[in-house]
Design a protein around this motif. Sequence first.
Motif, mmCIF file in Angstrom:
data_model
loop_
_atom_site.group_PDB
_atom_site.id
_atom_site.type_symbol
_atom_site.label_atom_id
_atom_site.label_comp_id
_atom_site.label_asym_id
_atom_site.label_seq_id
_atom_site.Cartn_x
_atom_site.Cartn_y
_atom_site.Cartn_z
ATOM 1 N N MET A 73 0.848 -1.174 0.000
ATOM 2 C CA MET A 73 0.000 0.000 0.000
ATOM 3 C C MET A 73 0.896 1.241 0.000
ATOM 4 N N PHE A 74 0.509 2.205 -0.834
ATOM 5 C CA PHE A 74 1.268 3.448 -0.925
ATOM 6 C C PHE A 74 0.420 4.582 -0.366
ATOM 7 N N GLU A 75 1.091 5.634 0.081
ATOM 8 C CA GLU A 75 0.368 6.805 0.568
ATOM 9 C C GLU A 75 1.002 8.068 0.021
ATOM 10 N N THR A 76 0.145 9.012 -0.305
ATOM 11 C CA THR A 76 0.572 10.351 -0.673
ATOM 12 C C THR A 76 0.061 11.269 0.432
ATOM 13 N N LEU B 67 0.246 -3.008 -13.333
ATOM 14 C CA LEU B 67 -0.105 -2.505 -12.005
ATOM 15 C C LEU B 67 -1.522 -1.966 -12.070
ATOM 16 N N TYR B 68 -2.378 -2.394 -11.166
ATOM 17 C CA TYR B 68 -3.757 -1.906 -11.104
ATOM 18 C C TYR B 68 -4.048 -1.612 -9.648
ATOM 19 N N CYS B 69 -4.308 -0.358 -9.329
ATOM 20 C CA CYS B 69 -4.492 0.051 -7.930
ATOM 21 C C CYS B 69 -5.793 0.818 -7.749
ATOM 22 N N ILE B 70 -6.298 0.719 -6.554
ATOM 23 C CA ILE B 70 -7.464 1.487 -6.123
ATOM 24 C C ILE B 70 -6.959 2.709 -5.373
ATOM 25 N N VAL B 71 -7.636 3.822 -5.574
ATOM 26 C CA VAL B 71 -7.291 5.075 -4.907
ATOM 27 C C VAL B 71 -8.397 5.387 -3.907
ATOM 28 N N SER C 184 1.273 12.090 -10.073
ATOM 29 C CA SER C 184 2.645 12.446 -9.693
ATOM 30 C C SER C 184 3.315 11.281 -8.982
ATOM 31 N N PHE C 185 2.585 10.654 -8.074
ATOM 32 C CA PHE C 185 3.143 9.510 -7.353
ATOM 33 C C PHE C 185 3.386 8.329 -8.288
ATOM 34 N N ILE C 186 2.397 7.975 -9.094
ATOM 35 C CA ILE C 186 2.467 6.749 -9.885
ATOM 36 C C ILE C 186 3.504 6.860 -11.003
ATOM 37 N N VAL C 187 3.675 8.051 -11.561
ATOM 38 C CA VAL C 187 4.720 8.257 -12.574
ATOM 39 C C VAL C 187 6.087 8.119 -11.913
ATOM 40 N N ASP C 188 6.263 8.728 -10.762
ATOM 41 C CA ASP C 188 7.502 8.603 -10.006
ATOM 42 C C ASP C 188 7.794 7.124 -9.703
ATOM 43 N N TYR C 189 6.799 6.425 -9.227
ATOM 44 C CA TYR C 189 6.946 5.005 -8.898
ATOM 45 C C TYR C 189 7.319 4.189 -10.135
ATOM 46 N N ALA C 190 6.692 4.484 -11.253
ATOM 47 C CA ALA C 190 6.947 3.732 -12.487
ATOM 48 C C ALA C 190 8.390 3.872 -12.947
ATOM 49 N N PHE C 191 8.927 5.071 -12.845
ATOM 50 C CA PHE C 191 10.304 5.270 -13.274
ATOM 51 C C PHE C 191 11.313 4.763 -12.242
#
Length: 178
Positions: A1-4, A58-62, A107-114
């Motif tokens: 689980m990720f958090e912003t 990757l498939y996530c719920i927000v 912003s988070f998911i692009v950062d995570y992807a790279f």
Amino acid sequence: MFETNNLRIRAVHNTDIIKLHDLWNDLRVQKTLSPLHVIPLGIKFEDTLRSWISESLLYCIVETKAESEWVGFVNFFNADKKNRDATLAIGLCPEFWGRGYATEVLSFIVDYAFRELALHRITLNTFRSNVAAIKVYRKVGFVREGVQRKANWMEGRWQDVIWMAILKEEWEAKQTST
């Protein structure tokens, strides 16, 4: 689980399928997500959702951190392992539009992807009529790469499909400038 700052980005649970189904059946959302006919999506669509989830990189719920409100989804699909490219999709419930959540998630998911998925490129497409989404994509760093002119029939008229992408080096340059 990720958090912003305001959001939790987590794995899909079985109970999310109904919420995803409801999200896709919202006329306002369906018009932004799919080039297909806008129609009521029946129970068989839940099998389609499960397939998309299992086939995605990757498939996530927000959801919100404060109240655990279900906000929507974000995913990477059509992953091209050789070229380290994936297509990005996001869908949020309309009651959460305009709150900055799309920018925060992207912003988070692009950062995570790279950083973590080792992608070199992230691709997406949207409809020209989705002005708010285009603004968010640009804010996150996506660059318009092309236009499929009059490629989607919606609400009695043709609309353009806008193709956008962000490359790892563009993302890195943005990291050092902020």
